[in-house]
Design a protein around this motif. Structure first.
Motif, PDB file in Angstrom:
ATOM      1  N   HIS A  51       1.291   3.302  10.691  1.00  0.00           N
ATOM      2  CA  HIS A  51       1.525   4.737  10.509  1.00  0.00           C
ATOM      3  C   HIS A  51       0.386   5.488  11.180  1.00  0.00           C
ATOM      4  CE1 HIS A  51       2.061   8.256   7.433  1.00  0.00           C
ATOM      5  NE2 HIS A  51       2.585   8.539   8.608  1.00  0.00           N
ATOM      6  N   PRO A  89      -2.212   9.644   7.317  1.00  0.00           N
ATOM      7  CA  PRO A  89      -3.417   9.062   7.917  1.00  0.00           C
ATOM      8  C   PRO A  89      -4.191  10.071   8.763  1.00  0.00           C
ATOM      9  CG  PRO A  89      -1.523   8.465   9.223  1.00  0.00           C
ATOM     10  CD  PRO A  89      -1.016   9.321   8.074  1.00  0.00           C
ATOM     11  N   VAL A 148      -7.965   9.207   9.174  1.00  0.00           N
ATOM     12  CA  VAL A 148      -8.269   7.863   9.676  1.00  0.00           C
ATOM     13  C   VAL A 148      -7.461   7.557  10.931  1.00  0.00           C
ATOM     14  CG1 VAL A 148      -8.949   6.926   7.442  1.00  0.00           C
ATOM     15  CG2 VAL A 148      -6.571   6.756   8.173  1.00  0.00           C
ATOM     16  N   ARG A 181      -3.010   3.788   9.915  1.00  0.00           N
ATOM     17  CA  ARG A 181      -3.078   2.823   8.817  1.00  0.00           C
ATOM     18  C   ARG A 181      -2.056   1.731   9.085  1.00  0.00           C
ATOM     19  NH1 ARG A 181      -3.783   7.306   5.055  1.00  0.00           N
ATOM     20  NH2 ARG A 181      -5.822   7.061   4.129  1.00  0.00           N
ATOM     21  N   HIS A 203       0.176  -1.132   7.269  1.00  0.00           N
ATOM     22  CA  HIS A 203       0.713  -1.562   5.983  1.00  0.00           C
ATOM     23  C   HIS A 203       1.402  -2.901   6.208  1.00  0.00           C
ATOM     24  CE1 HIS A 203       0.036   2.344   4.027  1.00  0.00           C
ATOM     25  NE2 HIS A 203       0.342   2.853   5.213  1.00  0.00           N
ATOM     26  N   GLY A 211       0.807  -1.213   0.000  1.00  0.00           N
ATOM     27  CA  GLY A 211       0.000   0.000   0.000  1.00  0.00           C
ATOM     28  C   GLY A 211       0.837   1.259   0.000  1.00  0.00           C
TER      29      GLY A 211
END
Length: 176
Positions: A95, A76, A79, A82, A84, A71
């Motif tokens: 992250h 982020p 959100v 994230r 990965h 990805g």
């Protein structure tokens, strides 16, 4: 990328587990992240600090490339975090952007960073004062840039290893 001279002679020299670098482009910041990936391992916490637009996400993008994770590494911000996953044998990259979070670790408990830490590399933007309780061993990365109406791309990056994990790690490898 080159090692930077101390900005103020009155300032104490960096600790043995600290290195200062001068970065002059986004590609050099990504390359610094790729070099950093060679030093980190599962269980490492990285705290990234710097003004908006300093290059925290760009550095993390290079870190993700160096770790070989799945990805695109993007900010982020909305959100908060994230994950990965690794495309190989390496650790996943978590992250986190803690910019919008005002509290400490309690507010971040829902992210389960304490559960993710042993098997992941966790990079937290804006994490100062929020996630240090996760571990005594962490890498603090501070990115300084000119502020105001400027097109200056020069960044001063200070990487400091804290705790036993980083005591003997040759951070000077980041300047190579």
């Amino acid at each position: 990328m080159e090692a930077a001279a101390p900005q103020n002679p009155a300032e104490p020299p960096p600790a043995a587990n600290s290195v200062e670098l001068t970065v002059t482009s986004a590609e050099q910041m990504r390359e610094l992240g790729r070099r950093l990936a060679k030093l980190v391992r599962a269980g490492d916490l990285l705290l990234l600090s710097g003004e908006l637009g300093a290059g925290k996400t760009t550095l993390t993008r290079g870190l993700g490339e160096g770790l070989g994770v799945r990805g695109a590494v993007t900010s982020p911000t909305f959100v908060i975090a994230r994950v990965h996953p690794s495309l190989g044998d390496g650790p996943p990259l978590v992250h986190v952007d803690a910019y919008r979070l005002s509290g400490g670790l309690e507010e971040m408990e829902d992210l389960d960073l304490d559960v993710s830490l042993p098997e992941s590399v966790i990079a937290v933007e804006w994490g100062e004062g929020k996630v240090e309780e996760l571990t005594d061993d962490r890498l603090r990365i501070v990115i300084h840039r000119a502020v105001g109406d400027t097109s200056d791309e020069v960044r001063r990056v200070t990487v400091t290893g804290l705790g036993e994990r980083w005591a003997g790690t040759g951070l000077s490898a980041l300047t190579a």
